[in-house]
Design a protein around this motif. Structure first.
Motif, short mmCIF file in Angstrom:
data_model
loop_
_atom_site.label_atom_id
_atom_site.label_comp_id
_atom_site.label_asym_id
_atom_site.label_seq_id
_atom_site.Cartn_x
_atom_site.Cartn_y
_atom_site.Cartn_z
N TRP A 193 7.97 -14.24 1.40
CA TRP A 193 8.16 -12.83 1.04
C TRP A 193 8.34 -11.92 2.25
O TRP A 193 8.90 -10.82 2.13
N ARG A 194 7.90 -12.33 3.42
CA ARG A 194 7.92 -11.44 4.58
C ARG A 194 9.35 -11.00 4.91
O ARG A 194 10.26 -11.82 5.04
N THR B 147 10.24 -12.17 -7.43
CA THR B 147 9.27 -11.69 -6.46
C THR B 147 8.03 -12.57 -6.45
O THR B 147 7.48 -12.89 -5.38
N VAL C 296 9.69 -8.53 0.73
CA VAL C 296 8.78 -7.87 -0.20
C VAL C 296 7.72 -7.14 0.61
O VAL C 296 7.30 -7.62 1.67
N SER C 297 7.28 -5.97 0.13
CA SER C 297 6.29 -5.19 0.87
C SER C 297 4.92 -5.87 0.82
O SER C 297 4.62 -6.66 -0.07
N GLU C 298 4.09 -5.49 1.80
CA GLU C 298 2.72 -6.02 1.84
C GLU C 298 1.98 -5.65 0.55
O GLU C 298 1.23 -6.46 0.00
N ARG C 299 2.19 -4.43 0.08
CA ARG C 299 1.49 -3.97 -1.13
C ARG C 299 1.88 -4.80 -2.34
O ARG C 299 1.03 -5.22 -3.13
N THR C 300 3.19 -5.07 -2.49
CA THR C 300 3.65 -5.86 -3.63
C THR C 300 3.13 -7.29 -3.55
O THR C 300 2.71 -7.87 -4.56
#
Length: 329
Positions: free
Chosen positions: A20-21, A11, A24-28
């Motif tokens: 990451w888009r 990650t 992976v989530s924006e928060r992570t």
């Protein structure tokens, strides 16, 4: 890093590699970036580039580091390179003439491409290797050795100078040409002679001069005191030559521009440092550097480079004036 953010190493790689888009989530992603900032983490670009097979480095080869023009070319190229995560290494060809040596053990292993300003493509054979893309600036567009060319409209610049002086009534010209063999100086000389060939009673004599103030001063002095009517205007291939010509005129007890007008080319800083300030042609040096780097990036991406010469501008200042109406020789 992964432990600090509470995520996996994979990650972290996705986020720091900006992949990451959608995965992976924006928060992570925010957690990973915050952890990187707190730890002062910087990615290992060398290792990443080895994996990608790219160095993200361009070489800018110039004839010399002593000329302000090439410093401005570098500034423009480096600005565009930085926007795309590239670096630019500046390298002067030995003594400004002859073949440029490979600055690395192997240019192909250390570079993604080469940009060369005001040089001949065959002078870069040792650097280019067999497959390294080359972008030529201010160089012969007919040279087949380059992947792209970016040129200034220097012929139009010389036309602007000549028409300006003709409009002031000048008909006897001394062309102080650069003794440096270069396509760009050849173009300037041809444009000058083309502009004058159909002008009735116009005379021009071209004299090569060293590209330094002292050499230009002595060359201009000899030409201005030679046999025959004295030229009323000195057209110079470069501002450095023009500075030498102005010195020669004054040392002969003459005035610039009342007795002899002097024009330059480039619009270097010295153009407004001398008195009177030089009438000269402004070359957009930073812009040609920008276009050169953009062309290299396009070639690397498999896209066509932008075409068309960059326009130049005549800067009319105090060193040019009307031809004298009466003269004593």
């Amino acid at each position: 890093m992964a432990r600090a953010a509470g995520v996996s190493q994979a990650t972290v790689s996705l986020v720091l590699g900006d992949k990451w888009r959608g995965r992976v989530s924006e928060r992570t992603a925010a957690l990973v970036r915050d952890a990187a900032d707190e730890l002062g983490y910087r990615p290992n670009l060398a290792a990443r580039n080895l994996r990608l097979g790219r160095t993200r480095t361009a070489l800018l080869v110039v004839p010399a580091l002593t000329n302000e023009f090439f410093a401005r070319v570098y500034t423009g190229a480096a600005a565009v390179a930085a926007e795309h995560g590239f670096g630019v290494v500046l390298y002067p060809s030995p003594e400004g003439v002859g073949p440029a040596k490979d600055p690395f053990a192997s240019a192909r292993a250390a570079l993604d491409g080469v940009i060369a300003s005001s040089m001949a493509a065959d002078a870069l054979r040792a650097i280019r290797g067999t497959d390294l893309p080359l972008v030529m600036l201010d160089s012969d567009p007919a040279d087949p050795g380059a992947a792209a060319h970016v040129n200034l409209d220097v012929a139009d610049g010389m036309r602007q100078v000549t028409e300006h002086l003709l409009g002031l009534g000048h008909r006897r010209f001394l062309h102080l040409s650069s003794a440096v063999a270069s396509w760009t100086f050849d173009v300037r000389a041809r444009a000058l002679h083309v502009c004058l060939r159909d002008v009735r009673d116009a005379e021009v004599r071209s004299v090569p001069a060293p590209l330094d103030v002292a050499g230009a001063r002595e060359t201009a002095r000899r030409a201005l005191t030679g046999p025959g009517p004295r030229p009323t205007a000195v057209i110079c291939d470069d501002d450095i030559l023009a500075a030498g010509a102005c010195k020669a005129v004054r040392r002969l007890g003459l005035r610039v521009p009342e007795d002899v007008s002097v024009t330059g080319f480039d619009d270097l800083a010295l153009a407004t440092a001398v008195e009177p300030e030089l009438t000269t042609v402004r070359l957009p040096a930073e812009r040609i550097g920008e276009r050169g780097m953009a062309a290299l990036l396009a070639v690397l991406a498999g896209h066509p480079a932008e075409r068309g010469d960059l326009p130049v501008t005549l800067m009319t200042r105090g060193s040019s004036g009307p031809a004298p109406t009466s003269e004593v020789y």
